[in-house]
Design an enzyme around this catalytic site. Sequence first.
Site, PDB file in Angstrom:
ATOM      1  N   ASP A   1    -117.155  33.262 -29.356  1.00  0.00           N
ATOM      2  CA  ASP A   1    -116.026  32.963 -30.193  1.00  0.00           C
ATOM      3  C   ASP A   1    -115.939  31.458 -30.006  1.00  0.00           C
ATOM      4  OD1 ASP A   1    -115.405  33.236 -27.688  1.00  0.00           O
ATOM      5  OD2 ASP A   1    -113.336  33.895 -28.119  1.00  0.00           O
ATOM      6  N   ARG A   2    -115.956  31.042 -28.934  1.00  0.00           N
ATOM      7  CA  ARG A   2    -116.188  29.496 -28.519  1.00  0.00           C
ATOM      8  C   ARG A   2    -117.262  28.765 -29.400  1.00  0.00           C
ATOM      9  NH1 ARG A   2    -116.144  28.256 -22.350  1.00  0.00           N
ATOM     10  NH2 ARG A   2    -115.774  26.198 -23.315  1.00  0.00           N
TER      11      ARG A   2
ATOM     12  N   GLY B   1    -118.570  32.130 -24.241  1.00  0.00           N
ATOM     13  CA  GLY B   1    -118.382  33.063 -25.097  1.00  0.00           C
ATOM     14  C   GLY B   1    -118.703  32.953 -26.540  1.00  0.00           C
TER      15      GLY B   1
ATOM     16  N   THR C   1    -105.361  34.510 -26.735  1.00  0.00           N
ATOM     17  CA  THR C   1    -104.930  35.229 -25.557  1.00  0.00           C
ATOM     18  C   THR C   1    -105.305  34.103 -24.238  1.00  0.00           C
ATOM     19  OG1 THR C   1    -105.456  37.070 -26.067  1.00  0.00           O
ATOM     20  CG2 THR C   1    -105.543  36.901 -23.820  1.00  0.00           C
TER      21      THR C   1
ATOM     22  N   ASP D   1    -109.085  26.475 -29.516  1.00  0.00           N
ATOM     23  CA  ASP D   1    -108.893  27.835 -30.137  1.00  0.00           C
ATOM     24  C   ASP D   1    -107.600  28.333 -29.094  1.00  0.00           C
ATOM     25  OD1 ASP D   1    -108.575  30.303 -31.208  1.00  0.00           O
ATOM     26  OD2 ASP D   1    -110.984  30.429 -30.980  1.00  0.00           O
TER      27      ASP D   1
ATOM     28  N   THR E   1     -82.614  31.520 -19.688  1.00  0.00           N
ATOM     29  CA  THR E   1     -83.787  32.055 -18.905  1.00  0.00           C
ATOM     30  C   THR E   1     -84.890  32.180 -20.079  1.00  0.00           C
ATOM     31  OG1 THR E   1     -82.802  33.013 -17.262  1.00  0.00           O
ATOM     32  CG2 THR E   1     -84.939  33.743 -17.593  1.00  0.00           C
TER      33      THR E   1
END
Length: 258
Positions: free
Chosen positions: A103-104, A101, A126, A123, A178
């Site tokens: 962005d990478r 990608g 998401t 990075d 939880t």
Amino acid sequence: MKLADLRIVAVDIGNSRLKLLYKKRSSAFEYHEQWSTGVHDFLQKCGTVPPVLGISSVEPQRLEEFLTIFGTQAGYSYILLNPLLTQKNMPVRLSRVKGMGADRVLGLYGGLAQTAPPFITVDCGTAITINVLDNNAQCLGGAILPGIRTQLRALHTFTGQLPLIDPVYTQSTTGTNTKEAMRIGATCGAAGAVLHIIERIKQEHFPTSSLPMFITGGEAPLLLREMPAQQTFLYRKELVREGIIYCTQQLINDGYRP
């Protein structure tokens, strides 16, 4: 044209937001009715002469919309980086990887703007991506794992009773309810996975040398709080946008014209 004389704005067009960086000034705009007004105001403050726009996009429709408003007809020259990143003469060599990608890749350019290779970038969004550049600026690839928020969302989606919660730092490692237990598991699990993968990378590719490690992304501050003190990460909030600027500068200095 000298590198220092260039006036470049990084334009990072994502799925939900458009991010801009000019020198040390940054801003992000969600796609609502007035998003273009905010972008226009940002660009107007970059000087009387329109800057060159270095553009990376993962969203073709938003890219087309942006260029319709802020392209050549509006007086801005620009370089679309995504199709150029795989060219053989680029500073980051990608011959050993496929489908990485933008962005990478641009995060690796952001690392190059700070130091000479080799180094690792992490990075945290998401997805958490770990990316490796060797001493010849050859990208060796890396790893992808779910981000902290993504893990929490998956726990809610694929179980019957676990709630949907936001990632928040929890000092204890023994959650007494939880929500605490979920946050500890997701955050500590992500931190442990990142450390384990980096250690494996070092053993495989850099057994005799230490190397810088850059970390960026919205969840990076949360992940950093779980890292042991002996692990030194260089936090760069705008690493990908810094990579857009660095890559655009290199292209223009090598004779590429917007």
